[in-house]
Design an enzyme around this catalytic site. Structure first.
Site, mmCIF file in Angstrom:
data_model
loop_
_atom_site.group_PDB
_atom_site.id
_atom_site.type_symbol
_atom_site.label_atom_id
_atom_site.label_comp_id
_atom_site.label_asym_id
_atom_site.label_seq_id
_atom_site.Cartn_x
_atom_site.Cartn_y
_atom_site.Cartn_z
ATOM 1 N N ASN A 9 -6.425 -2.536 1.403
ATOM 2 C CA ASN A 9 -6.837 -3.151 2.665
ATOM 3 C C ASN A 9 -8.330 -2.877 2.808
ATOM 4 O O ASN A 9 -8.731 -1.779 3.170
ATOM 5 C CB ASN A 9 -6.045 -2.526 3.824
ATOM 6 C CG ASN A 9 -6.548 -2.990 5.184
ATOM 7 O OD1 ASN A 9 -7.314 -3.947 5.277
ATOM 8 N ND2 ASN A 9 -6.115 -2.310 6.236
ATOM 9 N N LYS A 11 -10.383 -4.016 4.907
ATOM 10 C CA LYS A 11 -10.897 -4.040 6.289
ATOM 11 C C LYS A 11 -12.199 -4.847 6.324
ATOM 12 O O LYS A 11 -12.319 -5.808 5.574
ATOM 13 C CB LYS A 11 -11.079 -2.612 6.826
ATOM 14 C CG LYS A 11 -9.815 -1.777 6.592
ATOM 15 C CD LYS A 11 -9.790 -0.480 7.338
ATOM 16 C CE LYS A 11 -8.492 0.250 7.013
ATOM 17 N NZ LYS A 11 -8.300 1.441 7.811
ATOM 18 N N HIS A 94 -1.566 -4.476 11.962
ATOM 19 C CA HIS A 94 -2.245 -3.215 11.613
ATOM 20 C C HIS A 94 -2.640 -2.487 12.906
ATOM 21 O O HIS A 94 -2.992 -3.122 13.899
ATOM 22 C CB HIS A 94 -3.485 -3.516 10.767
ATOM 23 C CG HIS A 94 -4.094 -2.281 10.187
ATOM 24 N ND1 HIS A 94 -4.895 -1.444 10.920
ATOM 25 C CD2 HIS A 94 -3.982 -1.724 8.959
ATOM 26 C CE1 HIS A 94 -5.259 -0.424 10.162
ATOM 27 N NE2 HIS A 94 -4.720 -0.575 8.961
ATOM 28 N N GLU A 96 -5.237 -1.003 13.769
ATOM 29 C CA GLU A 96 -6.579 -1.336 14.274
ATOM 30 C C GLU A 96 -6.540 -2.659 15.047
ATOM 31 O O GLU A 96 -7.249 -2.825 16.032
ATOM 32 C CB GLU A 96 -7.586 -1.395 13.113
ATOM 33 C CG GLU A 96 -7.897 0.008 12.608
ATOM 34 C CD GLU A 96 -8.307 0.092 11.145
ATOM 35 O OE1 GLU A 96 -8.632 -0.940 10.535
ATOM 36 O OE2 GLU A 96 -8.279 1.214 10.607
ATOM 37 N N GLU A 166 2.316 3.394 8.662
ATOM 38 C CA GLU A 166 0.980 3.979 8.691
ATOM 39 C C GLU A 166 0.804 4.803 9.964
ATOM 40 O O GLU A 166 0.460 4.249 11.018
ATOM 41 C CB GLU A 166 -0.085 2.880 8.668
ATOM 42 C CG GLU A 166 -0.059 2.020 7.424
ATOM 43 C CD GLU A 166 -1.424 1.397 7.153
ATOM 44 O OE1 GLU A 166 -1.930 1.577 6.051
ATOM 45 O OE2 GLU A 166 -1.987 0.764 8.058
ATOM 46 N N GLY A 172 -7.815 6.703 7.790
ATOM 47 C CA GLY A 172 -9.269 6.899 7.738
ATOM 48 C C GLY A 172 -9.717 8.289 8.152
ATOM 49 O O GLY A 172 -10.897 8.520 8.373
ATOM 50 N N SER A 212 -4.966 7.402 4.526
ATOM 51 C CA SER A 212 -5.712 8.327 3.665
ATOM 52 C C SER A 212 -5.072 8.545 2.282
ATOM 53 O O SER A 212 -5.194 9.636 1.715
ATOM 54 C CB SER A 212 -5.939 9.665 4.367
ATOM 55 O OG SER A 212 -6.723 9.473 5.532
HETATM 56 P P1 PGA Z 1 -7.144 4.480 4.814
HETATM 57 O O1 PGA Z 1 -6.663 3.138 5.541
HETATM 58 O O2 PGA Z 1 -6.501 4.500 3.448
HETATM 59 O O3 PGA Z 1 -8.647 4.356 4.713
HETATM 60 O O4 PGA Z 1 -6.695 5.618 5.657
HETATM 61 C C1 PGA Z 1 -5.340 2.678 5.414
HETATM 62 C C2 PGA Z 1 -5.091 1.479 6.277
HETATM 63 O O5 PGA Z 1 -5.601 1.446 7.409
HETATM 64 O O6 PGA Z 1 -4.411 0.537 5.876
#
Ligand code: PGA
Length: 250
Positions: A9, A11, A94, A96, A166, A172, A212
């Site tokens: 992903n 982003k 997601h 976010e 998640e 993140g 992460s």
């Molecule tokens: P990350 O993001 O691996 O940077 O924690 C995962 C995600 O938001 O899909």
């Protein structure tokens, strides 16, 4: 029995040139399609360029889609548009998007239905916040997200859906959930699918862990019985790291 998945992903990262460099760097080095579904979910503006260069061993996905086919939704991208670029997957719900763009379980449900009707394969995200984890409501949060998110979706449609667990506190932050904790939550989601659909559906559905994930943590996560792959942000941006994640996922 379930084919593993490694989905990046990106982003809001990478220009067109950076994205193409990545694709050239990984294209001959990823495991074959019979062993792994490797997916990159990229910003909408570069999807067409990436789709042109996708092969069997690397498929392209979007990161969001509107539920309407067209209309007065300035700045949005519809499932018809995505489908016309040739992308195969789309991330929906997601955390976010839920936090910054007001997505709810109801709009996620509409988006899943719209994506399915345009032959896009949804990667549906769910997961609890740190506060919810600490006050012991993880299961009820997941139950609500899954039950409302999949409302009125038929068992045969479920076959093209991938779920990504998640936990928000792990995204993140560098704080990866322990493999046991991630497996427990993915197992709980699998039990919800059994309750809502059938044992067959719950045995078949692929559930990913995200938050992460790194080249260091991926093997232990993948060894868990209920985890079928990863949805990876930061560690998917670098070509060598993505190749390593894919190799370790099989
Ligand atoms: P990350 O993001 O691996 O940077 O924690 C995962 C995600 O938001 O899909």
């Amino acid at each position: 029995m379930r084919k593993p998945v490694m989905a990046g992903n990106w982003k809001m990262n990478k220009t067109r040139d950076e994205a193409l460099q990545f694709i050239y760097a990984v294209s001959d080095k990823l495991p074959s399609k019979d062993k792994l579904d490797s997916i990159i979910c990229a910003p909408a503006i570069i999807l067409r360029d990436l789709v042109k260069r996708q092969g069997d061993n690397l498929r392209i996905g979007a990161q969001n889609s509107h539920f309407a086919e067209s209309g007065a939704y300035t700045g949005e991208v519809s499932p018809v548009m995505l489908s016309s670029t040739g992308v195969e997957y789309v991330i929906l719900g997601h955390s976010e998007r839920r936090a910054y763009f007001n997505e709810t379980d109801e709009t996620v449900n509409l988006k899943i239905k719209a994506a399915l009707s345009h032959d896009l394969k949804p990667i549906v995200c769910c997961g609890e916040s740190l506060e919810e984890r600490e006050n012991g409501t993880t299961h009820s949060v997941l139950e609500k997200q899954i039950t409302l998110g999949l409302k009125d979706i038929k068992e045969e449609e479920l076959e093209t859906i991938i779920i990504a667990y998640e936990p928000i506190w792990a995204i993140g932050t560098g704080k990866v959930a322990s493999a046991e904790m991630a497996d427990e939550a993915c197992g709980y989601i699998r039990s919800l699918i059994e309750k809502l659909y059938s044992k067959k559906a719950s045995d078949k559905i692929r559930i990913l862990y995200g938050g992460s994930v790194s080249t260091k943590s991926v093997s232990e996560l993948m060894a868990q019985p209920n985890i079928d792959g990863g949805l990876v942000g930061g560690a998917s941006l670098n070509a060598d790291s993505f190749i390593e994640l894919c190799e370790k996922a099989i």
